[in-house]
Motif scaffolding. Structure first.
Motif, short mmCIF file in Angstrom:
data_model
loop_
_atom_site.label_atom_id
_atom_site.label_comp_id
_atom_site.label_asym_id
_atom_site.label_seq_id
_atom_site.Cartn_x
_atom_site.Cartn_y
_atom_site.Cartn_z
N LEU A 128 65.97 37.44 2.57
CA LEU A 128 66.34 36.93 3.89
C LEU A 128 65.11 36.77 4.78
CD1 LEU A 128 69.47 39.19 4.48
CD2 LEU A 128 69.40 36.90 3.47
N THR A 129 65.17 35.83 5.69
CA THR A 129 64.08 35.64 6.64
C THR A 129 64.57 35.52 8.09
OG1 THR A 129 64.17 33.25 6.18
CG2 THR A 129 62.51 34.55 4.99
N TRP A 130 65.87 35.27 8.27
CA TRP A 130 66.46 35.20 9.61
C TRP A 130 67.29 36.46 9.88
CZ3 TRP A 130 66.77 31.29 13.49
CH2 TRP A 130 66.01 30.15 13.23
N PHE A 131 67.11 37.02 11.08
CA PHE A 131 67.80 38.27 11.42
C PHE A 131 68.33 38.25 12.84
CE2 PHE A 131 64.17 39.13 8.62
CZ PHE A 131 64.85 39.49 7.48
N LYS A 132 69.44 38.94 13.02
CA LYS A 132 69.99 39.19 14.35
C LYS A 132 69.42 40.51 14.85
CE LYS A 132 74.43 40.74 16.28
NZ LYS A 132 75.89 40.72 16.08
N ALA A 133 68.63 40.47 15.91
CA ALA A 133 68.10 41.70 16.50
C ALA A 133 69.13 42.22 17.50
CB ALA A 133 66.78 41.42 17.20
N PHE A 134 69.69 43.38 17.20
CA PHE A 134 70.79 43.90 18.00
C PHE A 134 70.68 45.42 18.13
CE2 PHE A 134 75.08 45.77 18.09
CZ PHE A 134 75.58 45.17 19.24
N PRO A 135 70.89 45.96 19.35
CA PRO A 135 71.14 45.26 20.63
C PRO A 135 69.83 44.89 21.32
CG PRO A 135 71.44 47.61 20.92
CD PRO A 135 71.06 47.41 19.48
N ALA A 136 69.59 43.61 21.48
CA ALA A 136 68.30 43.12 21.94
C ALA A 136 67.91 43.64 23.31
CB ALA A 136 68.30 41.59 21.94
N SER A 137 68.87 43.75 24.22
CA SER A 137 68.54 44.19 25.58
C SER A 137 68.01 45.62 25.58
CB SER A 137 69.74 44.07 26.50
OG SER A 137 70.81 44.89 26.05
N LEU A 138 68.45 46.42 24.62
CA LEU A 138 67.97 47.80 24.53
C LEU A 138 66.68 47.88 23.71
CD1 LEU A 138 71.31 49.76 24.00
CD2 LEU A 138 70.05 49.32 26.12
N LEU A 139 66.53 47.01 22.73
CA LEU A 139 65.28 46.98 21.97
C LEU A 139 64.12 46.57 22.85
CD1 LEU A 139 66.52 45.27 18.67
CD2 LEU A 139 65.91 47.67 18.96
N GLY A 140 64.35 45.60 23.73
CA GLY A 140 63.31 45.15 24.65
C GLY A 140 62.41 44.10 24.04
N THR A 141 61.71 43.36 24.89
CA THR A 141 60.86 42.28 24.41
C THR A 141 59.71 42.77 23.56
OG1 THR A 141 59.60 42.35 26.47
CG2 THR A 141 61.43 40.78 26.36
N GLY A 142 59.19 43.95 23.85
CA GLY A 142 58.04 44.47 23.11
C GLY A 142 58.32 44.72 21.64
N TRP A 143 59.60 44.98 21.32
CA TRP A 143 59.98 45.25 19.93
C TRP A 143 59.62 44.08 19.02
CZ3 TRP A 143 63.29 43.11 16.28
CH2 TRP A 143 63.69 43.93 15.22
N PHE A 144 59.79 42.86 19.50
CA PHE A 144 59.61 41.69 18.66
C PHE A 144 58.14 41.47 18.29
CE2 PHE A 144 63.60 41.19 20.83
CZ PHE A 144 64.44 40.79 19.80
N GLY A 145 57.26 41.64 19.24
CA GLY A 145 55.84 41.51 18.94
C GLY A 145 55.38 42.58 17.97
#
Length: 204
Positions: free
Chosen positions: A130-147
């Motif tokens: 897989l290469t596509w993912f749902k990041a959940f719960p995004a509002s709690l993970l925060g923007t910094g999680w993605f970087g």
């Protein structure tokens, strides 16, 4: 080996996905129409009750008439996968990563978008193909999680889900999120102009 690269085509260049949770058949169709008219081509209908499944069926038919696709959300059992397929869903979305659900969806011809919230889950899902993912719960993970996660896993592409609206979406898009999933924001007339502006906004 499974594969969900079809989401590149399912989302195209659109930056938003609509989630229609527990609205009933009539209201779900109304909100789906609002989303489509805004240019949001991908819609997710969580399937937690028989009414939800019927809503999915009705919206899938309406979407097909427009040449669009609808997915089944909150897919957490093999029965949900079967119901999604029978109702005309084009893909499945889950709150977590369950390899059995991913494989069953793949075998049914439905690309799966599993939920992840840790590097371990991302690594296991990538190993599955897989290469596509749902990041959940995004509002709690925060923007910094993605970087942070994109560092070791640059091939991962994320759909941010959970607590997203027109106000929070730009920061997540700037952080590298590919798609923002919105729900209740679509029922707020005050947010519709901003959502419309975001449909094809943001940078890759």
């Amino acid at each position: 080996m499974t594969d969900n690269s079809a989401f590149h085509e399912l989302f195209g260049d659109v930056r938003l996905m609509a989630i229609l949770r527990g609205m009933g058949v009539e209201r779900s169709l109304q909100v789906a129409t609002t989303a489509w008219d805004l240019g949001i081509t991908a819609v997710e209908v969580p399937v937690q009750t028989p009414t939800d499944v019927e809503a999915l069926r009705v919206i899938a038919e309406a979407a097909a008439a427009r040449g669009l696709h609808v997915g089944a959300g909150t897919v957490v059992t093999l029965e949900h996968v079967r119901q999604a397929k029978d109702a005309g869903a084009a893909f499945t979305v889950s709150p977590g990563f369950d390899v059995e659900i991913v494989r069953a969806s793949h075998e049914a011809g439905l690309p799966a978008l599993p939920g992840v919230a840790t590097p371990t889950e991302v690594q296991h899902a990538l190993k599955e193909g897989l290469t596509w993912f749902k990041a959940f719960p995004a509002s709690l993970l925060g923007t910094g999680w993605f970087g942070a996660v994109r560092g070791p896993f640059p091939q991962a592409t994320f759909v941010a889900t959970g607590g997203m609206d027109a106000a929070s979406a730009p920061a997540f898009l700037e952080a590298g999120v590919r798609v923002i999933a919105v729900g209740s924001a679509l029922e707020n007339p005050a947010q519709l102009p901003a959502l419309s502006a975001l449909v094809k906004g943001g940078a890759d």
